[in-house]
Design a protein around this motif. Structure first.
Motif, PDB file in Angstrom:
ATOM      1  N   TYR A 165       0.827  -1.208   0.000  1.00 39.13           N
ATOM      2  CA  TYR A 165       0.000   0.000   0.000  1.00 39.13           C
ATOM      3  C   TYR A 165       0.865   1.263   0.000  1.00 39.13           C
ATOM      4  O   TYR A 165       0.630   2.185  -0.785  1.00 39.13           O
ATOM      5  N   PHE A 169       0.878   4.136  -2.875  1.00 37.92           N
ATOM      6  CA  PHE A 169       0.565   5.527  -2.550  1.00 37.92           C
ATOM      7  C   PHE A 169       1.584   6.453  -3.201  1.00 37.92           C
ATOM      8  O   PHE A 169       1.235   7.406  -3.902  1.00 37.92           O
ATOM      9  N   VAL A 173       0.924   9.227  -6.312  1.00 33.73           N
ATOM     10  CA  VAL A 173       1.189  10.661  -6.143  1.00 33.73           C
ATOM     11  C   VAL A 173       2.115  11.147  -7.266  1.00 33.73           C
ATOM     12  O   VAL A 173       1.908  12.222  -7.838  1.00 33.73           O
ATOM     13  N   MET A 176       0.229  11.703 -10.420  1.00 31.03           N
ATOM     14  CA  MET A 176      -0.589  12.915 -10.355  1.00 31.03           C
ATOM     15  C   MET A 176       0.243  14.164 -10.585  1.00 31.03           C
ATOM     16  O   MET A 176      -0.196  15.109 -11.244  1.00 31.03           O
ATOM     17  N   ILE A 187      -6.979   9.399  -7.896  1.00 30.99           N
ATOM     18  CA  ILE A 187      -7.718   9.472  -6.628  1.00 30.99           C
ATOM     19  C   ILE A 187      -8.541   8.202  -6.449  1.00 30.99           C
ATOM     20  O   ILE A 187      -8.554   7.593  -5.373  1.00 30.99           O
ATOM     21  N   LEU A 190      -6.234   5.487  -5.521  1.00 28.80           N
ATOM     22  CA  LEU A 190      -5.781   5.656  -4.133  1.00 28.80           C
ATOM     23  C   LEU A 190      -6.801   5.079  -3.154  1.00 28.80           C
ATOM     24  O   LEU A 190      -6.442   4.369  -2.209  1.00 28.80           O
ATOM     25  N   PHE A 191      -8.069   5.400  -3.417  1.00 25.52           N
ATOM     26  CA  PHE A 191      -9.114   4.884  -2.535  1.00 25.52           C
ATOM     27  C   PHE A 191      -9.251   3.365  -2.683  1.00 25.52           C
ATOM     28  O   PHE A 191      -9.522   2.667  -1.704  1.00 25.52           O
ATOM     29  N   LYS A 194      -6.522   1.995  -0.661  1.00 25.09           N
ATOM     30  CA  LYS A 194      -6.859   2.175   0.749  1.00 25.09           C
ATOM     31  C   LYS A 194      -7.901   1.142   1.190  1.00 25.09           C
ATOM     32  O   LYS A 194      -7.805   0.562   2.268  1.00 25.09           O
ATOM     33  N   SER A 232       0.557   5.549   7.868  1.00 25.71           N
ATOM     34  CA  SER A 232       1.690   6.448   7.660  1.00 25.71           C
ATOM     35  C   SER A 232       1.540   7.220   6.362  1.00 25.71           C
ATOM     36  O   SER A 232       2.231   8.190   6.128  1.00 25.71           O
ATOM     37  N   THR A 233       0.671   6.769   5.491  1.00 28.40           N
ATOM     38  CA  THR A 233       0.513   7.454   4.206  1.00 28.40           C
ATOM     39  C   THR A 233      -0.953   7.644   3.892  1.00 28.40           C
ATOM     40  O   THR A 233      -1.768   6.884   4.349  1.00 28.40           O
TER      41      THR A 233
END
Lengths: 233, 233
Positions: A165, A169, A173, A176, A187, A190-191, A194, A232-233
């Motif tokens: 993960y 992340f 980024v 993007m 995005i 990312l979700f 997550k 942490s991220t």
């Protein structure tokens, strides 16, 4: 004597029925998770549609398992390992329901992802999805087989999910930053990552519950990764 | 007679103790949530540090409440409303623990947020934080006072949280598109908003549990917003 035998037998049957409801529920959310990953990684639209469609069935099984657990608690006054198994069932259904929820959420996002012409790689997500599915399958096996060692193995394996993960992340980024046209897709991804990480968390919870039900002891409060829910991220 | 009175009294005391553990746990995660919001919205570093520090205390209370619930189930064979209250306690501790987790996660992100010189407005987040805190407080009140109507009110109020989340999501994506230098901060804020929305979800779960414990009936499976865990953004 016949009366007693009959009572004992139907008590066993009730416990067996509870186990079978848990196994069914586990099987369903496993399927939802597999479809969710397929929907994102392979762009499989059918899988994206099917995963959320299974939600009501999962919710219904949760209610059924819970009603049965309450009935057994009320009428049978179970003790020791049986009592722990029923309490574990009450908690595990909550985790399974959340896993199903996360999987549906991933599948819904998949439908909005427009990856055409994108140069982004989904290899990281593919690996993460495979690992999360693998752990979930093993956690549900440990649950149905009351396998203490299996539960410990799942509990330890979550560290790798967290590492994947964190790597994802950073990768997203970077995409993007490189090109703002990637932002919306990133995005969503990312979700998705997550949510997979959260599925991993709940899988770990299930492993902890199985361990407790089988042994009567708790696994340490702190997981190998260094803290439950640490982000942490 | 003395024996019976004694037994009845200590059973009541055990239930009272369980309620008090739940109230303590609720109070703690309320505080964590308040600090998390303060950490993000006001940049309050002390609050950001304190919220995660409360995690072990929350976990310990969860374990304590669970051990007590199991003891009561094993030794007292509670029935009807008592049984439902204990089962609700077992489920609600799980929701409270997750809320604490999400709050800590928000607080940790706050420490990484660099908003200096940014023109982004945190008004949306402030409103969302206020509403989520308000609902959480009312859910915990409903839990400790076994207030059926209070539970229904909380359950209905979650729709507004979801609407605020959707608006925030759009706003943050716009900021990211406008200036790539906003990307990292916006991702953190997106997750903060998502975590607040999840706290709202678990608050709704608590309200559903309270309703069931008090009335013996379930609220409809589908919430007013049109589906549990539905994620449109």
């Amino acid at each position: 004597m016949t009366e007693a035998t009959h009572t004992v037998k139907s008590y066993e049957q009730e416990l067996e029925h509870l186990r079978s409801l848990m196994a069914q529920m586990g099987g369903l959310v496993e399927r939802q998770t597999a479809q969710a990953v397929k929907a994102v990684v392979d762009g499989d639209e059918e899988a994206a549609i099917e995963a959320p469609e299974l939600d009501p069935e999962v919710d219904e099984l949760e209610r059924e398992a819970e009603a049965l657990a309450i009935r057994i608690l009320a009428l049978r006054s179970p003790m020791a390992v049986d009592l722990r198994t029923i309490v574990a069932a009450l908690k595990v259904t909550g985790d399974l329901e959340r896993i199903g929820d996360y999987a549906s959420s991933i599948a819904r996002r998949a439908m909005k992802l427009e990856m055409d012409g994108s140069t982004m790689s989904l290899v990281g997500l593919k690996n993460m999805g495979r690992l999360v599915q693998d752990n979930l399958r093993r956690a549900i096996d440990a649950l149905t087989e009351r396998d203490r060692d299996g539960a410990v193995a799942v509990w330890q394996a979550d560290t790798a999910v967290d590492e994947l993960y964190t790597a994802m992340f950073r990768e997203l980024v970077t995409y993007m930053m490189e090109d703002p046209r990637n932002i919306t897709a990133c995005i969503h991804l990312l979700f998705v990552a997550k949510n997979l990480e959260r599925i991993g968390d709940h899988t770990t919870n299930i492993a902890e519950r199985v361990y407790y039900a089988v042994t009567g002891e708790m696994l340490p409060a702190v997981r190998p990764r260094g803290g439950r829910g640490h982000t942490s991220t």
